[in-house]
Design a protein around this motif. Structure first.
Motif, mmCIF file in Angstrom:
data_model
loop_
_atom_site.group_PDB
_atom_site.id
_atom_site.type_symbol
_atom_site.label_atom_id
_atom_site.label_comp_id
_atom_site.label_asym_id
_atom_site.label_seq_id
_atom_site.Cartn_x
_atom_site.Cartn_y
_atom_site.Cartn_z
ATOM 1 N N GLY A 21 3.626 5.649 7.415
ATOM 2 C CA GLY A 21 4.191 6.252 6.444
ATOM 3 C C GLY A 21 3.886 7.729 6.826
ATOM 4 O O GLY A 21 3.528 8.252 7.928
ATOM 5 N N GLY A 22 4.229 8.683 5.927
ATOM 6 C CA GLY A 22 4.168 9.847 5.841
ATOM 7 C C GLY A 22 3.069 10.656 6.422
ATOM 8 O O GLY A 22 2.783 11.483 7.133
ATOM 9 N N PHE A 23 1.695 10.323 5.985
ATOM 10 C CA PHE A 23 0.647 10.823 6.217
ATOM 11 C C PHE A 23 0.150 10.493 7.658
ATOM 12 O O PHE A 23 0.013 11.617 8.253
ATOM 13 C CB PHE A 23 -0.640 10.246 5.197
ATOM 14 C CG PHE A 23 -1.778 10.871 5.462
ATOM 15 C CD1 PHE A 23 -2.235 12.199 5.102
ATOM 16 C CD2 PHE A 23 -2.817 10.124 5.863
ATOM 17 C CE1 PHE A 23 -3.353 12.793 5.553
ATOM 18 C CE2 PHE A 23 -4.205 10.708 6.317
ATOM 19 C CZ PHE A 23 -4.187 12.150 5.975
ATOM 20 N N VAL A 24 0.190 9.395 8.183
ATOM 21 C CA VAL A 24 -0.248 9.015 9.167
ATOM 22 C C VAL A 24 0.760 9.648 10.326
ATOM 23 O O VAL A 24 0.419 10.465 11.463
ATOM 24 C CB VAL A 24 -0.173 7.457 9.873
ATOM 25 C CG1 VAL A 24 -0.659 7.179 11.195
ATOM 26 C CG2 VAL A 24 -1.269 6.786 8.748
ATOM 27 N N PHE A 77 10.020 11.595 -0.663
ATOM 28 C CA PHE A 77 8.780 11.963 -1.050
ATOM 29 C C PHE A 77 7.696 12.221 0.163
ATOM 30 O O PHE A 77 6.891 12.990 0.253
ATOM 31 C CB PHE A 77 8.238 11.057 -2.179
ATOM 32 C CG PHE A 77 7.103 11.409 -2.942
ATOM 33 C CD1 PHE A 77 6.847 12.570 -3.799
ATOM 34 C CD2 PHE A 77 5.761 10.767 -2.603
ATOM 35 C CE1 PHE A 77 5.724 12.779 -4.346
ATOM 36 C CE2 PHE A 77 4.475 10.982 -3.172
ATOM 37 C CZ PHE A 77 4.547 12.052 -3.816
ATOM 38 N N ASP A 78 7.910 11.047 1.000
ATOM 39 C CA ASP A 78 7.158 10.784 2.239
ATOM 40 C C ASP A 78 7.219 12.115 2.868
ATOM 41 O O ASP A 78 6.346 12.326 3.965
ATOM 42 C CB ASP A 78 7.325 9.470 2.963
ATOM 43 C CG ASP A 78 6.045 8.586 3.108
ATOM 44 O OD1 ASP A 78 5.036 9.283 2.595
ATOM 45 O OD2 ASP A 78 5.951 7.727 3.747
ATOM 46 N N VAL A 79 8.543 12.658 2.842
ATOM 47 C CA VAL A 79 8.738 13.768 3.880
ATOM 48 C C VAL A 79 7.972 14.799 3.405
ATOM 49 O O VAL A 79 7.359 15.579 4.252
ATOM 50 C CB VAL A 79 10.247 14.185 3.777
ATOM 51 C CG1 VAL A 79 10.398 15.431 4.374
ATOM 52 C CG2 VAL A 79 11.005 13.143 4.360
ATOM 53 N N ALA A 80 7.794 15.049 2.080
ATOM 54 C CA ALA A 80 7.010 15.961 1.489
ATOM 55 C C ALA A 80 5.559 15.983 2.009
ATOM 56 O O ALA A 80 4.736 16.922 2.394
ATOM 57 C CB ALA A 80 7.267 15.983 0.050
ATOM 58 N N VAL A 81 5.088 14.749 1.876
ATOM 59 C CA VAL A 81 3.702 14.236 2.201
ATOM 60 C C VAL A 81 3.392 14.952 3.639
ATOM 61 O O VAL A 81 2.600 15.610 4.209
ATOM 62 C CB VAL A 81 3.472 12.723 2.093
ATOM 63 C CG1 VAL A 81 2.007 12.517 2.778
ATOM 64 C CG2 VAL A 81 3.676 12.219 0.817
ATOM 65 N N ALA A 82 4.552 14.372 4.465
ATOM 66 C CA ALA A 82 4.254 14.689 5.826
ATOM 67 C C ALA A 82 4.258 16.454 5.992
ATOM 68 O O ALA A 82 3.451 16.850 6.913
ATOM 69 C CB ALA A 82 5.421 14.174 6.750
ATOM 70 N N VAL A 91 0.735 -1.155 -0.031
ATOM 71 C CA VAL A 91 0.045 0.129 -0.067
ATOM 72 C C VAL A 91 0.903 1.513 -0.122
ATOM 73 O O VAL A 91 0.669 1.997 -0.772
ATOM 74 C CB VAL A 91 -1.074 0.074 1.264
ATOM 75 C CG1 VAL A 91 -1.597 1.279 1.199
ATOM 76 C CG2 VAL A 91 -1.994 -1.249 1.114
ATOM 77 N N ASN A 92 1.798 1.217 1.017
ATOM 78 C CA ASN A 92 2.686 2.404 0.878
ATOM 79 C C ASN A 92 3.508 2.522 -0.138
ATOM 80 O O ASN A 92 3.428 3.510 -0.941
ATOM 81 C CB ASN A 92 3.576 2.400 2.279
ATOM 82 C CG ASN A 92 4.529 3.577 2.296
ATOM 83 O OD1 ASN A 92 5.472 3.830 1.802
ATOM 84 N ND2 ASN A 92 3.861 4.673 3.016
ATOM 85 N N VAL A 93 4.110 1.424 -0.999
ATOM 86 C CA VAL A 93 4.843 1.683 -2.144
ATOM 87 C C VAL A 93 3.923 2.044 -3.198
ATOM 88 O O VAL A 93 4.362 2.846 -4.047
ATOM 89 C CB VAL A 93 5.519 0.228 -2.420
ATOM 90 C CG1 VAL A 93 6.073 0.234 -3.704
ATOM 91 C CG2 VAL A 93 6.509 -0.101 -1.311
ATOM 92 N N THR A 94 2.696 1.535 -3.304
ATOM 93 C CA THR A 94 1.743 2.265 -4.086
ATOM 94 C C THR A 94 1.671 3.651 -4.105
ATOM 95 O O THR A 94 1.594 4.449 -5.068
ATOM 96 C CB THR A 94 0.503 1.576 -4.074
ATOM 97 O OG1 THR A 94 0.586 0.057 -4.095
ATOM 98 C CG2 THR A 94 -0.700 1.953 -5.171
ATOM 99 N N LEU A 95 1.317 4.056 -2.725
ATOM 100 C CA LEU A 95 1.421 5.601 -2.724
ATOM 101 C C LEU A 95 2.399 6.415 -3.083
ATOM 102 O O LEU A 95 2.330 7.429 -3.375
ATOM 103 C CB LEU A 95 0.890 5.711 -1.036
ATOM 104 C CG LEU A 95 -0.707 5.549 -0.730
ATOM 105 C CD1 LEU A 95 -0.870 5.465 0.817
ATOM 106 C CD2 LEU A 95 -1.710 6.038 -1.476
ATOM 107 N N VAL A 96 3.708 5.933 -2.675
ATOM 108 C CA VAL A 96 4.766 6.687 -2.843
ATOM 109 C C VAL A 96 5.628 6.372 -3.952
ATOM 110 O O VAL A 96 6.810 7.102 -4.479
ATOM 111 C CB VAL A 96 5.757 6.809 -1.588
ATOM 112 C CG1 VAL A 96 5.058 7.405 -0.418
ATOM 113 C CG2 VAL A 96 6.308 5.333 -1.157
HETATM 114 NA NA NA Z 1 1.138 8.066 2.599
#
Ligand code: NA
Ligand code: NA
Lengths: 162, 508, 113, 923, 137, 89
Positions: free
Chosen positions: D806-809, D887-892, D718-723
């Protein structure tokens, strides 16, 4: 040392939590945990002014064990009350506990402890911070209960938050 | 890959970077931020034009984001249709942005420039993507940016209208997701080209579900396009927002139309059984009512912005009415008219803005006033804009309407289509003649002197530029209509699109 | 399980539709919230239901929950959150500006009486 | 050029306009001999091939005739205007409209492409709108202009349809081609509709009954100059069109019935009204209607001789009517009135004007030796050849009635103005005007005289050639002469003159009866109809577009339900697919019960807003549990975190929103909404059931599963899909969130000003409150929780690629940790301790995301391509680094920025208003 | 997995679940809000505690590795649960004082005042400088 | 044995959830409802832990942890709303 670790107790807690969370003890995990244990307290320092000092002494250990023991025992007590005592036979009381602890942190720990042991809930603190309002589900003798709380918990906390 | 191959992401990267930089710069240095934002628009326009030139060789170019090939990753697809829409959006964006900066409308509230750039990003993304879920995401980007822009400047009426606009679109997004989920559940794919292929191969028992999904999807597009009965949000939204924002919004309804043109032939084409040409039985009647209500609103509008809003509605109705024939010829004509309608709709709002700036407390109400500065010049602009908007000669609206009439000459519903297009044109003519004569001809009783101190003519620049674009469209109507014809042929040759997307060498 | 999810989706949709047709912004927001729950569940359900097979890759595992709908729902949740936040703030701001939180188009004085 | 014209002086305007017209006329004259000799000059430039629209012009005799009339008379008009227009008139604007109009008219005449002709046709409607409305301060001008536009523009629209059908039937839009395909067209089923639509265009333009009413009101135009233009040229566009399409459309019974009848009726009708008008321009306008009827009737006869008569009458009419308008203009100009009742005996005061007026009127009356006489004779002769319903006497009789009336109004004009008792209007002693005003009409009167005295010399070749062009056949043998011997036509003509004189003698009595009679005023009817249309439209528009969100949503839901039913009728018996269902555990059933009960309770308690929120929490919790049970740990995490933030948000808003229960809607409405909700819910359930029970086919996520670790470097698919696989979606998603933050800021930042600020300051909470702002235990707990929560957030962020997270949570956890500080210690305390602003967080987040994407371009990989690797450090051991984490940092960053922006701003609104009571308005 | 571990896991899990259930039962059957507040403490402490220890033992036996991160859940609950209880009690006190109670009062009745001129923080803003006040820090 | 025990435990916790739901619906005090919701969150943690044990994977640990960490925020916010109206001041 003081500059590096402004709050050793918090750092220790964070380090422990990190290791628990990571669920394994690897060199990498230890390094990371150490980094965060050092960085995070510094980073969040403005949010916790006047941090009281916590002593790592026997009182701390004793306190933990006493509380755990009391929790277990009280659980069974209260379970019995819930299952078998009729409502009208419940001797619910408000206890006004005078407190000698003088930092909010220490009072909070005391109050939390009281709440965590089933049968008693810390409901309020007085406006001058010198009394704790505790609701007890079933007490025969309020004065004895107050004394028990002071002797078992507050006395130990006074030694920890010296 | 050459550097030029990467140009296709420019319409997304440029506004994203511009928005972020403008957000950082604007708080301290307003002018610099505005200049950057305008420069971003121009850069986006140049990139779009370069892509248009690229797309004119009739090839369909596929760009695999992240290197993941279709249908597994998200691909951007550059064909004639997407290139044309990019240029249209960028051109409109540049003109409107120039107007906002010239008239200082961007200073009426916070974050105009980032929101504007994000709006362009959403539009460009929606035009480029080849993935249905990604289309949803870009729809959301452009919608939420539009919420922000719509509320720019605020005021009770705008906020009240904003609540309705936002809520209706949130429900629309929910329906989009349901349709999308259903399609994924049925086909196991999100790539539009792949989806079309797989829908055609569905077992017969699944046709009805595919049809439900298709109908819901087109309902969402119809909501964006403001098709009756899903149009109710439009008049008040467009009339309540700042005219410069409404000018940009002229392309928002066209996104819904674009999505239908993109999705229906590709995903719900002739071979998809019960789902074939899915909106067909509903589209034409709804479009007729839309056109009637739209131009009726032009006739009965009480303000310039209101009648402009209804004109946008009416043009969408005409456009979808023709599109509903689902033939390449009709689509070609509709596309030509779409370009004109977008520019003319925007110009109407820009002229309304110019008039409002000069008419002081009279605002855009269709009532006579004492003479105001530049009345003749504004009146002339208004006249020309109305001509373009209703489709009178000599401007491109007329050519667009003729093209649409010709394209539907063999349609089964030809009498209804022609009667609608021509009848609504007449209603529009009468309506604009009324409003124009009331505002620019009729003097107020006992009024004397000027109503407003606005004397600068700089604010005429952007409306004039929009008109200039319309004039160019008129002069080059031949090449443009050839282009839209080729575009329509490309759109209807879904197998070419599918082959290009699914057999793309690009990606892992 | 399928029945539970399907009926839950239906209940949420029914409640959401009913609430979003109420005359005041707060109820509408509640309605939108219910609708978004329903949509997220639906989007999740189209990947079919799988118990105890989270999509964490391991060699040789062939039975796993479809990760794609989960990713889509995650994106949808985030977007929905943004939209909800905006609509709530907008409802509040609109109320503060006009003194009315009605959305039924009836003039505000009339609503007060 | 228009702009230059506006600014230049009056002389320059006139000079430019006159020169342009003159040059055009001279060019035309130079081509005339060749055209009359049979040449066909033509030019063509492609414009819109897809439409069959090209700039294709030709000059056949018919085109020559019309273009000549337009340009020749146009030149005279410019000269006349030089004398007529006063210094303070905006001549620049006037002349540009005039030139536009003239150009469009010439365009109609010269078009060899019917689509091009349509362009010019509508342009004449438009430019005449501008000309009629030129004196825009008068209501008459504005209304006249609008009416003219509505009628002629509307007719033009019909014409568009007709022409397109004609082109379709003929297979070409090239006029020259179409004209050769009469037989094909007339055999086509499209013929009748095409003819009807084309006639609608022609008749409206040429003011034929019953579309005549706009023309007299077009006389509100500023000067007789433009009024003339309308009557002498624009209205002839319709006649021109009939003549132009004669070879392809004429000759059928339908043509005769429609065209001849309309012409005849119009001829009589217009003449009758003209007789009783008192405004000079109105008299001339109605006479024009009548004369046009005559021409239309002739063309309706569809014989070459009738066509010749029509052509010659066009010439005559142009000459005498233009002269008459200029004549009336002079009278108006010199006496200040156009009311014939206030004028009289002017012959002695302005002899030149009178002479030319009388001569022109005589031509209109059809008196010898003027051209009008000849064409009228020809007309009467033709009517005598025409039988209707087997009766040969009917048409000649009616035509004679028309002729009689025209004699009467013509004589009234001449006699009423120039003879009898002297009445001079506003001016004591009017006199003949200067040369500029006199020369043009004089020239025209001379022409009218010439047409009568030397018809074959002056007009013969032109009429012959034009008639040939009209009929599309060989040049007819025509004989234009004053004297054709004693024949029926002459007898009818004499009768008409006598009758006319008789009518004039009885005019006073008749006029009285007319004035006291109840007549239907077409203009009033038209205005009333228009007003009714506008009122009705406005009412309908307002009724439909009431600003009710409830209605918007009701229609949206209803539409979706209807569309769903459309599809559902095709689902048929296969609602349930072949996939085995998953057994439900008791716990699942309990959670389901809770969810249903909570949903129902939210609906029931919706009016108690706080309670409803509590139950929303239950639903959120139930859904999180469902995600856990159904193998979606990432979703559960996200759901839990989002739920918390949402509740905070709703509570913050609820505090300021009115808390009293909402008004209950009517039972009927609630019932309706409930039914709609149940149907929608039922549909959603059925759809969900149908899809869940279907066997899952091949999905693209098989690829994601297989490539997650090898290609994306992570095991949490799921995370790999997202990022990675769908990082582009995620980029859009965080932008959505960022925009939401910005929009919320833009909404709330100014909330302390204006009406909102006043309301905020006036706002008083009605609920009794505890005085304690920051409960001690809570504050202390949050101080400990902040570092702990940050640590957990970091942990969840770092492992997201391989395990749930992941970054969002992570960002939501950071946000909640900080929000807890706000909740516990208050806004000010927390705000002054925060280190990073939300704006930069959002901006840098977006920049990092895009930057990550662009970074891959540097390595020749497509936008947003990820890369990862395993590295080894001493002590630390092996670890993985992936660009997807950047990229996940950006999300966060964006998520944290947006969430904090929304909640912090919202929580701050009320206090800020209280704090700055005098900050009203200014910034 | 040895049967001793099996037994331990089963016992711990059942014990935990029992306390969770008893707590919730208490929530249902106890007479008023303040009494009901005592119910959940069981679930929080021994109920979940036993379950989590059971989980630790279970995964140790199953995966053969020492995992203990479940205990973190208890750590957080020990921090947060007293705060929840405290705030809910405050709500009760506040509503009792403002006369908003529609439900039966606690058996304990109204709380006594702590000292003559001092009241509980819910009724009286904490005094600056006292340890009940966090305002100045 | 573990299997049976786990399912019994899950059933017990589910029953507890149901009891919480009953109290939540019944009230009568707002405090009762908040207690019920708070308890429900804690019982939900128990459910998650049990589901993890039944399925034999500890993937759901984070969900339980998160619930333990932030679940009380809702409780606090509801209480603060009743006590102060403004939850952030
Ligand atoms: Na995420
Ligand atoms: Na994740």
């Amino acid at each position: 040392m003081r500059a590096l670790l402004p709050h050793p107790a918090l750092s220790a807690l964070l380090f422990l939590v990190w290791l628990l969370m990571a669920n394994s003890v690897t060199p990498g995990g230890i390094v990371l945990g150490a980094v965060f244990a050092i960085v995070l307290p510094r980073f969040t320092r403005p949010f916790w002014p006047d941090r009281p000092r916590v002593r790592f002494n026997r009182a701390l250990l004793g306190y933990a064990l006493v509380v755990l023991y009391d929790i277990v025992v009280a659980n069974f007590d209260v379970a019995r009350l819930i299952l078998f005592r009729r409502n009208r036979d419940l001797r619910a009381r408000w206890l006004v506990v005078p407190i000698a602890l003088d930092t909010p942190e220490a009072i909070t720990v005391l109050a939390a402890t009281i709440s965590l042991t089933p049968g008693t809930v810390s409901s309020d603190v007085s406006a001058d911070g010198r009394f704790l309002l505790v609701h007890a589900l079933d007490v025969a003798d309020p004065a004895a209960e107050i004394a028990r709380i002071k002797a078992r918990y507050e006395a130990r906390l006074l030694r920890i938050f010296a | 890959m050459t550097a030029f191959d990467h140009l296709i992401v420019a319409p997304i990267v440029i506004p994203a970077v511009t928005a972020a930089v403008a957000l950082l710069v604007m708080r301290r240095r307003r002018r610099l931020g505005a200049a950057l934002s305008l420069a971003g628009c121009v850069a986006g326009l140049l990139a779009a034009v370069a892509l248009l030139v690229t797309a004119s060789d009739d090839a369909i170019r596929v760009y695999a984001i992240g290197g993941w090939r279709a249908p597994f990753g998200i691909v951007l697809v550059l064909d004639r249709l997407s290139a044309a829409m990019l240029v249209l959006a960028s051109l409109l964006g540049t003109i409107v942005m120039a107007h906002a900066v010239i008239t200082a409308a961007d200073r009426k509230g916070w974050h105009f420039h980032p929101l504007f750039q994000f709006q362009l990003l959403g539009l460009n993304g929606a035009f480029l993507t080849g993935d249905l879920f990604n289309l949803f995401v870009f729809f959301e980007v452009l919608l939420i940016a539009s919420y922000g822009l719509m509320l720019h400047g605020q005021g009770a009426a705008r906020l009240k209208a904003g609540v309705a606009y936002v809520v209706v679109n949130i429900v629309g997004s929910a329906i989009f997701l349901v349709a999308l989920g259903l399609l994924y559940g049925l086909t196991g794919t999100l790539n539009m080209a792949d989806m079309g292929v797989r829908i055609a191969m569905l077992p017969s028992g699944d046709g009805g579900l595919a049809r439900i999904a298709g109908l819901l999807l087109t309902a969402v597009f119809a909501l964006k396009a403001a098709l009756v009965p899903l149009h109710l949000w439009l008049p008040r939204t467009y009339a309540a927002t700042m005219p410069v924002v409404a000018a940009l919004f002229a392309i928002m309804t066209k996104v819904g139309v674009y999505a239908m043109i993109r999705v229906v032939p590709l995903v719900f084409g002739a071979t998809t059984g019960e789902a074939a040409w899915v909106p067909s039985p509903w589209l034409a009647p709804a479009a007729i009512v839309t056109a009637l209500l739209g131009f009726g609103g032009v006739l009965s509008g009480r303000g310039l912005r209101e009648s402009a809003a209804f004109a946008v509605l009416g043009s969408t109705g005409s456009l979808l009415l023709v599109l509903a024939a689902w033939t390449p010829a009709a689509t070609a004509a509709a596309l030509f008219y779409l370009i004109n309608a977008t520019l003319a709709g925007a110009a109407l709002f820009l002229v309304a803005d110019v008039a409002m700036r000069r008419r002081g407390q009279y605002g855009d109400a269709i009532v006579p006033t004492p003479r105001f500065a530049g009345q003749d010049a504004v009146g002339l602009l208004y006249l020309a804009t109305c001509i373009a908007a209703i489709g009178l000669p000599p401007l491109s609206g007329f050519i667009g309407k003729l093209l649409m009439l010709r394209a539907t000459v063999d349609a089964p519903a030809q009498p209804a289509i022609w009667a609608t297009i021509l009848g609504t044109t007449l209603i529009g003519v009468v309506g604009f003649a009324r409003s124009g004569s009331a505002i620019f001809w009729k003097p107020a009783d006992g009024g004397a002197g000027l109503v407003s101190a606005e004397r600068s003519r700089a604010d005429l620049t952007a409306p004039a530029a929009a008109l200039g674009a319309i004039v160019l469209l008129t002069v080059f109507a031949g090449p443009v209509s050839d282009w839209t014809a080729a575009t329509a042929r490309q759109v209807f040759a879904a197998d070419r699109y599918v082959a290009a997307v699914l057999s793309s060498e690009a990606g892992r | 399980m399928e029945f539970l999810i399907a009926s839950a989706i239906g209940a949420l949709v029914a409640g959401g539709v009913y609430l979003s047709l109420r005359a005041r912004t707060f109820q509408v927001v509640l309605g939108l919230t219910l609708l978004s729950y329903a949509v997220n569940l639906f989007l999740f359900a189209v990947g079919r239901l799988t118990v105890d097979r989270p999509p964490l890759y391991a060699k040789g595992v062939a039975d796993y929950a479809d990760p794609l709908p989960q990713a889509l729902v995650l994106t949808a949740i985030v977007i929905t959150f943004g939209m909800t936040a905006l609509s709530v703030v907008l409802a509040l701001r609109s109320f503060l500006e006009s003194g009315s939180d009605q959305v039924d188009g009836i003039a505000d004085e009339e609503a007060e009486s | 050029m228009l702009g230059t014209l506006f600014r230049a002086s009056r002389t320059v305007h006139l000079g430019v306009a006159g020169a342009a017209t003159a040059i055009g006329f001279v060019v035309l004259l130079s081509l005339a001999p060749a055209v009359l000799a049979g040449d066909l000059p033509a030019t063509r430039v492609a414009w819109v091939p897809a439409l069959g629209l090209e700039l294709s012009l030709w000059l056949d005799p018919l085109a020559l005739l019309f273009a000549g009339l337009i340009l020749g008379i146009g030149f005279l008009v410019v000269v006349y205007a030089a004398g007529y227009l006063s210094e303070d008139e905006p001549t620049g604007r006037f002349l540009s409209f005039l030139m536009l109009f003239q150009g469009a008219m010439v365009g109609i005449a010269l078009s060899n492409n019917v689509v091009l002709m349509l362009v010019f046709w509508e342009l004449t409607s438009l430019s005449s709108f501008l000309l009629i409305g030129f004196w825009r301060h008068t209501a008459e001008a504005r209304q006249g202009a609008r009416m003219a536009l509505a009628v002629t523009g509307g007719g033009g629209l019909a014409l568009i349809a007709g022409m397109l059908l004609l082109g379709q039937a003929a297979g070409s839009f090239e006029l020259a081609t179409i004209l050769t395909r009469g037989a094909i067209v007339q055999a086509s089923p499209l013929y009748a509709p095409a003819l009807l639509l084309i006639l609608l265009g022609a008749f409206t333009k040429s003011a034929q009954f019953p579309f005549h009413f706009w023309l007299p009101h077009a006389m509100a135009a500023p000067t007789p100059v433009s009024a003339y233009l309308h009557s002498a040229t624009m209205v002839k566009a319709g006649v021109f069109l009939l003549a132009r399409l004669w070879p392809v459309l004429a000759g059928t019974d339908l043509w005769f019935a429609l065209v001849a009848t309309t012409g005849l009726v119009t001829m009589i009708f217009g003449a009758a009204i003209a007789l009783f008008r008192t405004d000079l321009k109105a008299i001339l306008a109605y006479s024009t209607i009548s004369q046009l009827g005559l021409m239309v009737m002739l063309l309706g006869f569809a014989t070459p001789a009738a066509a010749a008569a029509a052509v010659f009458h066009i010439l005559n009419h142009a000459a005498f009517k233009a002269a008459l308008f200029m004549n009336a203009g002079i009278v108006d100009h010199e006496t200040g009135t156009r009311d014939i009742r206030r004028l009289g005996g002017l012959a002695r005061l302005m002899p030149l004007t009178a002479t030319m007026g009388v001569l022109a009127a005589a031509a209109m009356a059809g008196l010898p030796p003027l051209g009008g006489f000849i064409s009228k004779e020809m007309m009467l002769h033709e009517t005598a050849q025409t039988a209707v319903l087997g009766q040969t006497w009917l048409v000649p009789l009616l035509a004679t009635v028309g002729a009689t009336l025209s004699v009467a109004y013509s004589l009234r004009y001449a006699l009423g103005l120039y003879f009898g008792p002297q009445r001079t209007g506003e001016v004591a002693k009017p006199h003949d005007p200067g040369a500029a005003l006199l020369a043009p009409p004089l020239l025209l009167v001379a022409l009218a005289l010439g047409f009568g005295l030397l018809p074959m010399l002056i007009a013969g070749p032109l009429v012959t050639a034009t008639t040939a062009a009209v009929t599309g056949g060989a040049p007819p043998k025509i004989d234009l002469a004053l004297w054709h011997g004693l024949n029926l036509a002459l007898a009818l003509s004499v009768g008409a003159v006598l009758g006319g004189a008789f009518l004039l003698a009885r005019h006073a009595a008749l006029a009285h009866r007319v004035a006291t009679g109840h007549w239907v005023d077409a203009k009033r009817l038209f205005d009333a109809a228009m007003d009714a249309l506008v009122t009705a439209t406005r009412r309908v528009t307002l009724a439909i577009h009431a600003p009710s969100l409830q209605r918007y949503l009701l229609l949206l839901f209803a539409t979706v339900v209807v569309l769903g039913l459309d599809g559902a009728t095709k689902v048929g018996p296969v609602l349930t697919g072949g996939r085995a269902t998953t057994p439900a555990s008791p716990a699942a059933i309990v959670v389901w019960v809770l969810l249903l009960a909570a949903t129902l309770t939210v609906v029931v308690t919706q009016r108690q807003r706080f309670l409803a929120l509590v139950f929303i929490s239950v639903i959120g919790l139930a859904i999180a549990l469902a995600f856990v049970h159904l193998s979606a740990p990432d979703l559960a995490l996200t759901q839990i975190a989002v739920e918390v933030v949402t509740i905070l948000l709703l509570l913050l808003a609820l505090h300021l929103l009115p808390k009293q229960p909402a008004r209950l809607s009517s039972t009927r409405r609630r019932l309706r909404d409930a039914v709609l909700g149940l149907v929608a819910g039922g549909g959603a359930s059925a759809t969900a059931w149908a899809i869940m029970t279907r066997v899952r086919g091949d999905t693209i996520s098989t690829f994601h599963w297989a490539n997650s670790y090898s290609g994306g470097g992570g095991t949490n698919v799921v995370n790999v899909t997202l990022v990675d696989f769908r990082a582009f979606d995620t980029m859009g998603e965080i932008i959505v969130l960022g925009i939401a933050g910005l929009a919320i800021f833009a909404l709330l930042e100014p909330a302390v000003r204006g009406a909102a600020g006043q309301r905020l300051r006036a706002w008083r909470d009605t609920m009794p409150h505890s005085p304690e702002r920051h409960p001690m235990m809570f504050v202390m707990a949050t101080r400990l929780l902040l570092p702990l929560a940050l640590l957990v957030g970091i942990y969840i962020f770092l492992r997201g690629h391989n395990q749930p997270g992941g970054g969002f949570v992570a960002a939501l956890i950071f946000a909640i940790a900080i929000l807890l500080q706000y909740l516990a210690s208050g806004y000010d305390w927390t705000d002054e301790r925060r280190r990073i602003g939300e704006h930069p967080l959002i901006a840098f987040g977006v920049l990092i995301a895009v930057g990550t994407g662009l970074g891959s371009l540097a390595f020749g990989a497509p936008f947003l391509s990820s890369s990862f690797g395993y590295f080894h450090l001493p002590v630390v051991g092996e670890f993985e680094l992936a660009t997807a984490m950047i990229f996940d940092v950006a999300v966060a960053c964006v998520v944290l920025g947006a969430v904090m922006m929304a909640l912090a701003q919202l929580s701050h609104v009320a206090q800020r208003a209280a704090r700055q009571p005098d900050a009203e308005g200014e910034r | 997995m040895s049967s001793a571990i099996d037994l331990a896991v089963a016992a711990l899990v059942l014990l935990g679940a029992a306390f969770v259930l008893i707590g919730s039962w208490g929530l249902v059957r106890l007479p008023s809000t303040m009494e009901r507040l005592h119910g959940p403490t069981k679930a929080t402490t021994l109920g979940l505690g036993a379950l989590l220890v059971g989980s630790v033992v279970f995964f140790q036996g199953k995966l053969g590795v020492w995992t203990a991160h479940e205990l973190l859940i208890s750590v957080f609950l020990f921090i947060t649960a007293p705060i929840s209880a405290n705030m809910i009690a405050k709500v009760h006190l506040h509503r009792m004082r403002t006369g908003a109670l529609v439900e039966p009062e606690s058996i304990a009745g109204e709380p006594p005042a702590p000292a003559p001129d001092v009241d509980w923080a819910t009724f009286q803003a904490p005094r600056d400088g006292s340890s009940a006040s966090t305002a100045g820090s | 044995m573990i299997e049976v025990a786990l399912h019994i435990a899950l059933g017990a916790v589910a029953l507890a959830l149901l009891l919480n739901g009953w109290r939540l619906l019944k009230g009568p005090a707002i405090g009762d409802r908040i207690v019920a919701l708070d308890t429900m969150v804690i019982n939900a943690i128990a459910v998650i832990v049990l589901i993890g044990m039944i399925g034999g994977n500890d993937t759901y640990f984070e969900a339980a942890l998160l619930l333990a960490m932030v679940g009380f925020v809702g409780t606090i916010a509801y209480c603060k709303f009743i006590l102060r109206g403004d939850i952030v001041e």
